[in-house]
Motif scaffolding. Structure first.
Motif, mmCIF file in Angstrom:
data_model
loop_
_atom_site.group_PDB
_atom_site.id
_atom_site.type_symbol
_atom_site.label_atom_id
_atom_site.label_comp_id
_atom_site.label_asym_id
_atom_site.label_seq_id
_atom_site.Cartn_x
_atom_site.Cartn_y
_atom_site.Cartn_z
ATOM 1 N N ARG A 174 -7.276 -0.565 3.200
ATOM 2 C CA ARG A 174 -5.854 -0.958 3.186
ATOM 3 C C ARG A 174 -5.664 -2.312 3.852
ATOM 4 O O ARG A 174 -4.938 -3.172 3.359
ATOM 5 C CB ARG A 174 -4.997 0.100 3.907
ATOM 6 C CG ARG A 174 -4.738 1.338 3.109
ATOM 7 C CD ARG A 174 -3.643 2.183 3.738
ATOM 8 N NE ARG A 174 -3.936 2.590 5.100
ATOM 9 C CZ ARG A 174 -4.482 3.739 5.456
ATOM 10 N NH1 ARG A 174 -4.811 4.621 4.555
ATOM 11 N NH2 ARG A 174 -4.697 4.023 6.723
ATOM 12 N N TYR A 176 0.502 -3.531 6.272
ATOM 13 C CA TYR A 176 -0.262 -2.402 5.762
ATOM 14 C C TYR A 176 -0.001 -1.184 6.628
ATOM 15 O O TYR A 176 0.330 -1.283 7.803
ATOM 16 C CB TYR A 176 -1.760 -2.719 5.669
ATOM 17 C CG TYR A 176 -2.454 -2.922 6.991
ATOM 18 C CD1 TYR A 176 -3.084 -1.874 7.641
ATOM 19 C CD2 TYR A 176 -2.478 -4.177 7.599
ATOM 20 C CE1 TYR A 176 -3.727 -2.057 8.845
ATOM 21 C CE2 TYR A 176 -3.121 -4.370 8.802
ATOM 22 C CZ TYR A 176 -3.736 -3.308 9.420
ATOM 23 O OH TYR A 176 -4.363 -3.497 10.622
ATOM 24 N N SER A 177 -0.121 -0.011 6.026
ATOM 25 C CA SER A 177 0.183 1.242 6.700
ATOM 26 C C SER A 177 -0.841 1.564 7.768
ATOM 27 O O SER A 177 -2.051 1.480 7.542
ATOM 28 C CB SER A 177 0.223 2.379 5.680
ATOM 29 O OG SER A 177 0.425 3.612 6.326
ATOM 30 N N ASP A 219 -7.143 -5.090 1.555
ATOM 31 C CA ASP A 219 -6.258 -5.343 0.410
ATOM 32 C C ASP A 219 -5.044 -6.169 0.843
ATOM 33 O O ASP A 219 -4.634 -7.093 0.148
ATOM 34 C CB ASP A 219 -5.787 -4.036 -0.223
ATOM 35 C CG ASP A 219 -6.891 -3.284 -0.946
ATOM 36 O OD1 ASP A 219 -7.968 -3.877 -1.178
ATOM 37 O OD2 ASP A 219 -6.668 -2.099 -1.267
ATOM 38 N N GLY A 228 0.801 -1.215 0.000
ATOM 39 C CA GLY A 228 0.000 0.000 0.000
ATOM 40 C C GLY A 228 0.834 1.265 0.000
ATOM 41 O O GLY A 228 2.041 1.244 -0.241
ATOM 42 N N ASP A 229 0.168 2.358 0.285
ATOM 43 C CA ASP A 229 0.789 3.679 0.252
ATOM 44 C C ASP A 229 1.332 4.058 1.629
ATOM 45 O O ASP A 229 0.641 3.938 2.636
ATOM 46 C CB ASP A 229 -0.225 4.734 -0.185
ATOM 47 C CG ASP A 229 -0.716 4.506 -1.598
ATOM 48 O OD1 ASP A 229 0.077 4.008 -2.416
ATOM 49 O OD2 ASP A 229 -1.886 4.817 -1.877
#
Length: 105
Positions: free
Chosen positions: A72, A52-53, A75, A7-8
């Protein structure tokens, strides 16, 4: 242990997290992990964690931010299922490193 940061992330947070994982003896994967079937061919028995963030966890969140955080995590869970790994938050990674011991999932 192998870690994939899914993720971001902000650039600085991603860098700090990667540095912490490597300093603690982990391996940070730069590519998405392969599917479970292909992984059997690779004969790699080390644990895989999909991270994940979980940035800015202490501030109040709007509905949109909560929904994005849930997405997030979902995913990351889908990728973990496909690759045979487990999903964890970035906060779990930091807490485990700070405690010098893997925290309960």
């Amino acid at each position: 242990m192998r870690f994939y940061l899914h993720g971001d992330y902000t650039k600085s947070y991603r860098g700090y997290l990667q540095d912490l994982v490597v300093a603690a003896g982990g391996i940070v994967l730069q590519r998405k992990p392969v599917s479970r079937d292909q992984q059997k061919l690779l004969d790699d028995s080390s644990d895989l964690l999909i991270v994940y963030s979980f940035e800015n966890q202490d501030r109040a969140k709007s509905k949109a931010e909560t929904k994005a955080a849930d997405r997030r995590q979902a995913d990351a869970q889908a990728l973990a299922c496909a690759s045979g790994g487990r999903v964890v938050s970035s906060a779990w990674v930091i807490d485990s490193i700070a405690a010098c011991n893997l925290q309960p999932l």
